[in-house]
Design a protein around this motif. Structure first.
Motif, PDB file in Angstrom:
ATOM      1  N   HIS A 128       0.097  -8.745   3.629  1.00  0.00           N
ATOM      2  CA  HIS A 128       0.150  -9.698   2.513  1.00  0.00           C
ATOM      3  C   HIS A 128       1.506 -10.402   2.445  1.00  0.00           C
ATOM      4  CE1 HIS A 128      -3.337  -7.390   0.304  1.00  0.00           C
ATOM      5  NE2 HIS A 128      -3.615  -7.713   1.546  1.00  0.00           N
ATOM      6  N   HIS A 148      -3.756  -1.537   7.274  1.00  0.00           N
ATOM      7  CA  HIS A 148      -3.541  -0.309   6.488  1.00  0.00           C
ATOM      8  C   HIS A 148      -2.955   0.827   7.328  1.00  0.00           C
ATOM      9  CE1 HIS A 148      -6.351  -1.423   2.883  1.00  0.00           C
ATOM     10  NE2 HIS A 148      -5.700  -2.473   3.374  1.00  0.00           N
ATOM     11  N   GLU A 184      -4.859  -7.046  -5.030  1.00  0.00           N
ATOM     12  CA  GLU A 184      -6.031  -7.262  -4.161  1.00  0.00           C
ATOM     13  C   GLU A 184      -6.563  -5.936  -3.660  1.00  0.00           C
ATOM     14  OE1 GLU A 184      -8.538  -7.457  -0.902  1.00  0.00           O
ATOM     15  OE2 GLU A 184      -6.503  -6.758  -0.627  1.00  0.00           O
ATOM     16  N   GLU A 185      -5.646  -5.002  -3.358  1.00  0.00           N
ATOM     17  CA  GLU A 185      -6.074  -3.733  -2.756  1.00  0.00           C
ATOM     18  C   GLU A 185      -6.914  -2.889  -3.723  1.00  0.00           C
ATOM     19  OE1 GLU A 185      -5.901  -3.194   0.267  1.00  0.00           O
ATOM     20  OE2 GLU A 185      -4.199  -4.280   1.099  1.00  0.00           O
ATOM     21  N   CYS A 231      -0.927  -4.344   5.107  1.00  0.00           N
ATOM     22  CA  CYS A 231      -2.107  -5.217   5.216  1.00  0.00           C
ATOM     23  C   CYS A 231      -1.684  -6.657   5.523  1.00  0.00           C
ATOM     24  CB  CYS A 231      -2.932  -5.154   3.930  1.00  0.00           C
ATOM     25  SG  CYS A 231      -4.673  -5.586   4.156  1.00  0.00           S
ATOM     26  N   LEU A 236       0.822  -1.222   0.000  1.00  0.00           N
ATOM     27  CA  LEU A 236       0.000   0.000   0.000  1.00  0.00           C
ATOM     28  C   LEU A 236       0.854   1.270   0.000  1.00  0.00           C
ATOM     29  CD1 LEU A 236      -2.425  -1.359   2.679  1.00  0.00           C
ATOM     30  CD2 LEU A 236      -3.211  -0.482   0.477  1.00  0.00           C
TER      31      LEU A 236
HETATM   32 ZN   LIG Z   1      -5.730  -4.326   2.624  1.00  0.00          ZN
END
Ligand SMILES: [Zn+2]
Ligand SMILES: [Zn+2]
Length: 450
Positions: A144, A421, A177-178, A142, A112
């Motif tokens: 990941h 986040h 995905e975000e 997040c 992110l």
């Molecule tokens: Zn996320």
């Protein structure tokens, strides 16, 4: 048989039994423990080299290499996006072990635009340009990266447990995905046509308010439908001192915002959760000018398809009705646009599959370490893998990522823990990855057991 022969036989059979026992004793738990140092190194490497959605080049290459080393047939560069600026960085690893069902195991892999403030020695210092050309910091805020490490650990574990399962495992490393676009891009590029439609799909997400070593799951809807709606409110501008000669779109926008909240309170069945949030509103340039238009951006969250249809229709109807009430001429009616390309469907955990996996996790981690958790109105494009009619049974579970002492400390202080986040989100990596490997490996073994 002489004594000597007995002893010889005993030694011989012991020498056969011991390695066989050692092999038979390999479990998701023992393999997770054995792989943990290597997986932690992968985690730290990925954490300190985060990449934005749709730009996961280095991460995808690392995953492809690891899946290949674990014995998968690897295909890279999967994914077709509507926007040509995104390359397909999807990676598929196929692990075959005779006939049987096909199970899809998914990780996401994007980071992110957040400046990391965890103070960790392996914190990200990465900056890059975002898709608008603006300089941004990048962070795995997040978790990941933890998903990736556990995903690789799961592939390694299942490769070593081939005596306990049969069939085909599709390891899917999904980009973007975000943005909610990555899973769809893989399906559009023929994920199921080229690699086979799975009988089950599994994914997990770390949880920023659940203790380490725990798995959580929701039966049924676990994440919401996510719709993005743009509204342009059109009025007739003029001088701020002579409102009677204008049609003020700012007052009209305010009417709409309040009226939209009555969708939840007056139109919707209270047992069907919905959220209508106006996240952005822009209009006007100066104190004494009534502008011609106001632009708003909404996020709309629902679970059921019919509720979604009704809420989106109500937003449109209320916007247009408010405009009529304000005397806006028909040719200046508000423009309400639902961004179809950005829709993320609700994630539905198949109830039978969830009921089947809960006891598996309880056996693997202990009864007290498996929680039934509430659904959220967040979104997750893992939902795409079960198809719009949920015909492929799927479960997306949670893995706890926070030290219980930290949970207690924040609770006592009346503070909220850093959420996903957040620039301060710092999962405890070893136990999070360990529970991820055990949870995913034991779930796959249950679905594919011999
Ligand atoms: Zn996320
Ligand atoms: Zn996430």
């Amino acid at each position: 048989m002489t004594n000597m022969n007995v002893r010889f036989c005993a030694i011989l059979s012991l020498s056969i039994v011991v390695p066989a026992l050692a092999f038979a004793q390999q479990t998701p738990q023992s393999l997770a423990d054995a792989e943990l140092p290597s997986l932690l190194a992968i985690y730290k490497d990925v954490h300190s080299h985060p990449e934005l959605s749709g730009h996961e080049e280095r991460t995808a290459a690392l995953i492809a290499k690891e899946l290949g080393a674990a014995g998968c047939e690897v295909t890279e560069h999967l994914g077709k996006y509507a926007d040509p600026k995104f390359k397909g960085y999807g990676v598929i690893g196929v692990m075959k072990n005779g006939d049987g069902s096909t199970v899809l195991v998914r990780t996401d892999m994007d980071a992110l635009p957040v400046e990391e403030e965890t103070g960790l020695p392996y914190a990200s210092k990465v900056t890059t340009k975002n898709d608008e050309g603006k300089d941004v910091h990048v962070m795995h805020a997040c978790g990941h990266d933890a998903h990736i490490a556990a995903f690789i650990g799961t592939a390694r574990a299942l490769a070593k447990l081939k005596d306990q399962w049969h069939g085909t495992i599709l390891f899917v490393a999904q980009p973007a995905e975000e943005l909610g676009t990555g899973a769809r891009a893989l399906l559009k590029d023929g994920l199921y046509d080229r690699f086979g439609k799975p009988d089950f799909a599994l994914g997990f997400h770390d949880k920023a308010d659940m203790q380490i070593g725990h798995i959580g799951v929701t039966e049924g809807y676990t994440y919401a439908n996510v719709d993005s709606v743009d509204v342009t409110v059109r009025g007739v501008g003029g001088h701020g001192a002579y409102p009677h000669k204008t049609k003020d779109p700012i007052v009209l926008a305010a009417e709409m915002i309040n009226s939209w909240q009555t969708i939840a309170s007056r139109e919707d069945n209270p047992l069907d959760p919905i959220v209508v949030t106006v996240g952005s509103i822009h209009g006007g340039t100066k104190h004494n000018i009534i502008p011609d238009e106001v632009k708003m951006q909404l996020t709309v969250r629902t679970y059921k398809a019919d509720v979604r249809d009704r809420v989106l229709a109500a937003i449109d109807r209320i916007a247009k009705g408010c405009a009529v009430a304000a005397g806006i001429p028909p040719e200046r009616a508000p423009i309400v646009t639902v961004r179809k390309d950005e829709f993320t469907p609700a994630t539905y955990n198949n109830p039978d599959l969830t009921k089947r996996l809960v006891p598996v996790w309880k056996r693997a981690l202990g009864n007290e370490n498996v929680e039934i958790v509430d659904p959220t109105m967040g979104g997750e494009d893992f939902s795409e893998y079960s198809l719009p009619d949920h015909s492929i049974p799927a479960v997306d579970f949670h893995v706890g990522a926070v030290d219980p002492a930290k949970i207690a400390e924040y609770k006592q202080a009346g503070k909220e823990l850093p959420s996903l986040h957040s620039s301060k989100f710092a999962p405890v990596p070893e136990p999070t990855i360990r529970a991820g490997v055990i949870g995913m490996t034991s779930a796959v073994l249950e679905l594919m057991k011999k």
